[in-house]
Design a protein around this motif. Structure first.
Motif, PDB file in Angstrom:
ATOM      1  N   PHE A   2       0.855  -1.191   0.000  1.00 33.78           N
ATOM      2  CA  PHE A   2       0.000   0.000   0.000  1.00 33.78           C
ATOM      3  C   PHE A   2       0.882   1.229   0.000  1.00 33.78           C
ATOM      4  CE2 PHE A   2      -2.281   3.202   2.743  1.00 33.78           C
ATOM      5  CZ  PHE A   2      -3.135   3.648   1.755  1.00 33.78           C
ATOM      6  N   GLN A   3       0.765   2.011  -1.043  1.00 35.64           N
ATOM      7  CA  GLN A   3       1.503   3.258  -1.145  1.00 35.64           C
ATOM      8  C   GLN A   3       0.641   4.384  -0.583  1.00 35.64           C
ATOM      9  OE1 GLN A   3       4.605   3.610  -2.022  1.00 35.64           O
ATOM     10  NE2 GLN A   3       4.997   1.536  -2.797  1.00 35.64           N
ATOM     11  N   TYR A   4       0.989   4.818   0.609  1.00 41.83           N
ATOM     12  CA  TYR A   4       0.208   5.877   1.251  1.00 41.83           C
ATOM     13  C   TYR A   4       0.321   7.178   0.459  1.00 41.83           C
ATOM     14  CZ  TYR A   4      -0.947   9.588   4.575  1.00 41.83           C
ATOM     15  OH  TYR A   4      -1.486  10.710   5.176  1.00 41.83           O
ATOM     16  N   GLN A   5      -0.814   7.743   0.142  1.00 41.52           N
ATOM     17  CA  GLN A   5      -0.869   9.023  -0.556  1.00 41.52           C
ATOM     18  C   GLN A   5      -1.440  10.070   0.393  1.00 41.52           C
ATOM     19  OE1 GLN A   5       0.234   9.548  -3.753  1.00 41.52           O
ATOM     20  NE2 GLN A   5       0.890   7.407  -3.820  1.00 41.52           N
ATOM     21  N   GLU A   6      -0.601  11.003   0.770  1.00 41.67           N
ATOM     22  CA  GLU A   6      -1.075  12.036   1.695  1.00 41.67           C
ATOM     23  C   GLU A   6      -2.015  13.005   0.989  1.00 41.67           C
ATOM     24  OE1 GLU A   6       0.601  15.406   4.841  1.00 41.67           O
ATOM     25  OE2 GLU A   6       1.926  14.597   3.287  1.00 41.67           O
ATOM     26  N   VAL A   7      -3.173  13.189   1.562  1.00 40.24           N
ATOM     27  CA  VAL A   7      -4.094  14.237   1.130  1.00 40.24           C
ATOM     28  C   VAL A   7      -4.118  15.250   2.252  1.00 40.24           C
ATOM     29  CG1 VAL A   7      -6.442  14.815   0.445  1.00 40.24           C
ATOM     30  CG2 VAL A   7      -5.463  12.597  -0.201  1.00 40.24           C
ATOM     31  N   LYS A   8      -3.557  16.415   1.991  1.00 44.19           N
ATOM     32  CA  LYS A   8      -3.382  17.397   3.054  1.00 44.19           C
ATOM     33  C   LYS A   8      -4.716  18.014   3.442  1.00 44.19           C
ATOM     34  CE  LYS A   8       1.465  18.504   2.180  1.00 44.19           C
ATOM     35  NZ  LYS A   8       2.470  19.564   1.955  1.00 44.19           N
ATOM     36  N   GLU A   9      -4.771  18.340   4.707  1.00 40.39           N
ATOM     37  CA  GLU A   9      -5.997  18.948   5.241  1.00 40.39           C
ATOM     38  C   GLU A   9      -6.122  20.387   4.777  1.00 40.39           C
ATOM     39  OE1 GLU A   9      -4.141  19.946   9.590  1.00 40.39           O
ATOM     40  OE2 GLU A   9      -4.203  17.900   8.851  1.00 40.39           O
ATOM     41  N   ASN A  10      -7.366  20.848   4.730  1.00 36.92           N
ATOM     42  CA  ASN A  10      -7.607  22.253   4.390  1.00 36.92           C
ATOM     43  C   ASN A  10      -7.504  23.106   5.650  1.00 36.92           C
ATOM     44  OD1 ASN A  10     -10.021  20.970   5.314  1.00 36.92           O
ATOM     45  ND2 ASN A  10     -11.152  22.815   4.714  1.00 36.92           N
TER      46      ASN A  10
END
Length: 669
Positions: free
Chosen positions: A338-346
């Protein structure tokens, strides 16, 4: 293959209907090939060249007929005695032979045997030894087909013995309620290992049960290949247009033992003789000879062809070296990468409760993943018992937010089937305690599939858990240790709204099975500023809530808040406070770093002490940080009793109050 010296009669009144000659010969070849493979396997078994064999001799017509009427992209879920499913799907024989010998050209890298494997290449999903979950997996595959509106069906097999399992009853009920296009194929061969049918069930026919499930059912002469083929062909064509489940009971017989070592001494000789006259291959062969469709010369030609194919492929398999692996390879295959993809918070936040964060995270994941299905008891219009999915039906529809019958095992298995067929699933356990009813497919199907045959389980099981709300022994358990002990599962246990939302998003992104624990006592008591948009947080990364030099406090879930309260009441204590957040994967690096700094450790868990994760963390610290310790590692946990109901008893059960005492004693060591 030897025929009787006397000319055999044709036992069945074969009705070819409009079946053309080419198809008639295809069905014959379809039965002949697995029969010859089996006869060869029995020789190799006696020679000690294969270790075990489950014979399907005498039952070939069922597997051949069903596989022949299905398209190659329609899933089949076979059992031990369905060799013809694999040969009809044209799997190269050397791969099957390698599978049976535990070699690399097989499908499980030597990790499982026989037909305990699946292959997406050939749209086959093999069994596990627990039998029952297979029907639920078929439900999930069929549900995915129905949601795709692709007019596909799937077929799943079991024996008459397997129909006594609760999983199968659950799955039949779900399929009927949801009108799923599944062929439930029961090969009634007279014996579950050695137990005859009159000791297994008390109805005349298994097919009679269809009425109780509101399901169409049929009894089919399983040794008559033309009856199997023509009836199934008509049924499948209609099911593609009018999706529905159909229960099929195939009357047949097992001519050899459950497996070869068990023999057949428990079977009356006259019964074996009677069924010998009904041999599906020999009777059909005589019919084709009588009709002039087949000749003695053609039979020999087919046999020579298959003999060469079998011998050549055996040579390949035998020449293949024993499988080699390394510890690193074995460990790396437990989970799908599993390649973690960071989705940054607003930057926009709102102050919400833990329960709101979970609901928001789940909703935004549903918006992000069109193939995400939520299943659970009362999760649709009612919104779940904690109202986490309230309003979801209005936004996403009942296809994607699905009320289920009370049948945790079948629903977990169906989630696995959804994953196999390209969907994500979130299953809500109404309470974490109820997971016991779904334990088998979680432990033996979700957790083991990737290691066994590289098939991921894209499933999140939500687990409302924990005491402190006066819910008693059956609604208050925090049972994470059952799952941290099981390789193949990930276990997430957030303590704050911010963590819960981001970790839930990542758990759903991850195509490995995740047990996601949500503490009920924290649902409405803990608030935090949380970003309004979708974001992710990495699994396996602990949160350091406080930093100090005197002691390392390691905990998770409600324990985090008990520890915070204790430390706030005792400001003189300089402590590292580690909120683990995820238990599998575990942030070992953060733990060791803290322990090496402070030299003293206390681990707090809500679960009872013996066998809990605190014991494993303690052992890891002792083994890897012993020289840095200035005191014994302390574990604090609940009493070794079930969880009581009365408020004063529950308070005495929980470790919150004794945590302070043990912490202060540790500091003075």
């Amino acid at each position: 293959m030897m025929k009787p010296e006397t000319k055999p009669h044709i036992f069945y009144d074969y009705n070819r209907k409009d079946v053309d000659d080419a198809t008639l010969l295809k069905l014959y070849r379809g039965m002949l090939k697995p029969r010859m493979i089996e006869e060869k396997m029995l020789i190799l078994l006696r020679q000690g060249k294969v270790s075990k064999w489950f014979s399907g001799i005498g039952q070939e017509a069922i597997s051949v007929g069903i596989t022949a009427v299905l398209d190659k992209d329609e899933y089949i879920l076979p059992m031990h005695r369905n060799l013809a499913v694999f040969t009809m799907r044209e799997i190269p024989l050397y791969r099957l032979f390698s599978q049976w010998q535990g070699k690399a050209n097989g499908f499980t890298k030597g990790r499982d045997r026989s037909f305990h494997f699946g292959t997406q290449e050939f749209n086959i999903v093999g069994m596990i030894s627990h039998l029952g979950p297979q029907f639920g997996v078929a439900d999930g595959i069929a549900l995915a087909n129905k949601l795709k509106k692709n007019n596909k069906v799937c077929a799943v097999f079991t024996g008459e013995g397997g129909t006594s399992e609760g999983d199968i009853h659950e799955a039949l009920n779900v399929a009927s309620v949801w009108q799923l296009p599944v062929l439930f194929c029961v090969e009634n061969n007279g014996y579950g290992l050695s137990t005859p049918t009159n000791e297994q069930y008390n109805c005349e026919n298994i097919a009679d049960r269809g009425k109780g499930y509101g399901m169409e059912s049929h009894i089919i002469e399983g040794n008559d290949i033309l009856e199997v083929y023509t009836k199934l062909k008509d049924l499948v064509e209609d099911m593609r247009i009018n999706p529905r489940p159909v229960l099929l009971e195939f009357k047949t017989f097992r001519m050899r033992g459950h497996e070869e070592a068990s023999g057949t001494k428990y079977v009356p000789t006259d019964l074996i003789d009677e069924w010998g006259l009904r041999d599906p291959l020999l009777n059909y062969e005589d019919f084709l000879l009588a009709e002039g469709i087949l000749s003695v010369e053609k039979i020999q030609e087919f046999k020579d062809e298959f003999k060469h194919e079998i011998d050549d492929n055996l040579e390949i398999a035998f020449a293949e070296p024993k499988i080699q692996s390394t510890v690193a390879n074995e460990l790396s295959d437990v989970y799908k990468e599993f390649q973690y993809q960071e989705v940054k918070e607003n930057s926009e936040n709102e102050n919400i409760r833990l329960i709101d964060a979970i609901s928001q995270g789940l909703k935004q994941s549903m918006e992000r993943h069109d193939n995400l299905i939520i299943m659970g008891q009362d999760v649709a219009e009612y919104g779940g018992v904690f109202k986490i999915t309230e309003g979801f039906v209005e936004q996403f529809g009942k296809d994607r937010v699905r009320n289920t019958p009370i049948c945790e095992s079948a629903i977990v298995s169906a989630a696995m089937g959804l994953s196999i067929n390209g969907y994500k699933a979130v299953v809500e356990m109404q309470f974490a305690d109820f997971v016991t009813s779904g334990f088998n497919p979680i432990i033996n199907y979700l957790a083991k599939s990737h290691y066994r045959w590289s098939e991921n389980a894209d499933v999140v099981v939500r687990m409302p858990c924990g005491a402190g709300v006066g819910a008693g022994p059956f609604h208050s358990q925090t049972n994470e240790a059952w799952f941290t002990h099981t390789p193949g599962l990930k276990v997430v246990y957030p303590a704050f709204p911010y963590d819960a939302k981001g970790l839930l998003a990542t758990s759903i992104e991850d195509s490995n099975p995740v047990m996601f624990f949500e503490h009920k006592a924290l649902y409405r008591s803990i608030r935090q500023d949380v970003p309004t948009d979708y974001y992710t947080l990495p699994l396996g990364k602990a949160s350091i809530l406080k930093e100090g030099t005197d002691v390392s406090v390691i905990t998770y879930g409600a324990g985090v808040h008990w520890a915070l309260e204790t430390l706030e009441q005792n400001p003189e204590v300089s402590a590292d406070l580690i909120d683990l957040r995820t238990l599998v994967p575990l942030d070992i690096e953060a733990i060791y770093k803290s322990v090496k700094k402070t030299g003293k450790v206390i681990i707090l868990q809500e679960d009872s002490l013996f066998g809990g994760i605190a014991s494993d963390i303690s052992a890891l610290i002792m083994e890897n940080c012993f020289e840095h310790l200035d005191a014994p590692v302390k574990r604090v946990a609940s009493l070794e009793t079930p969880i009581p109901f009365a408020a004063n008893l529950e308070s005495a059960y929980l470790p919150k109050e004794k945590f302070k005492e043990i912490l202060l004693n540790l500091l003075s060591y």
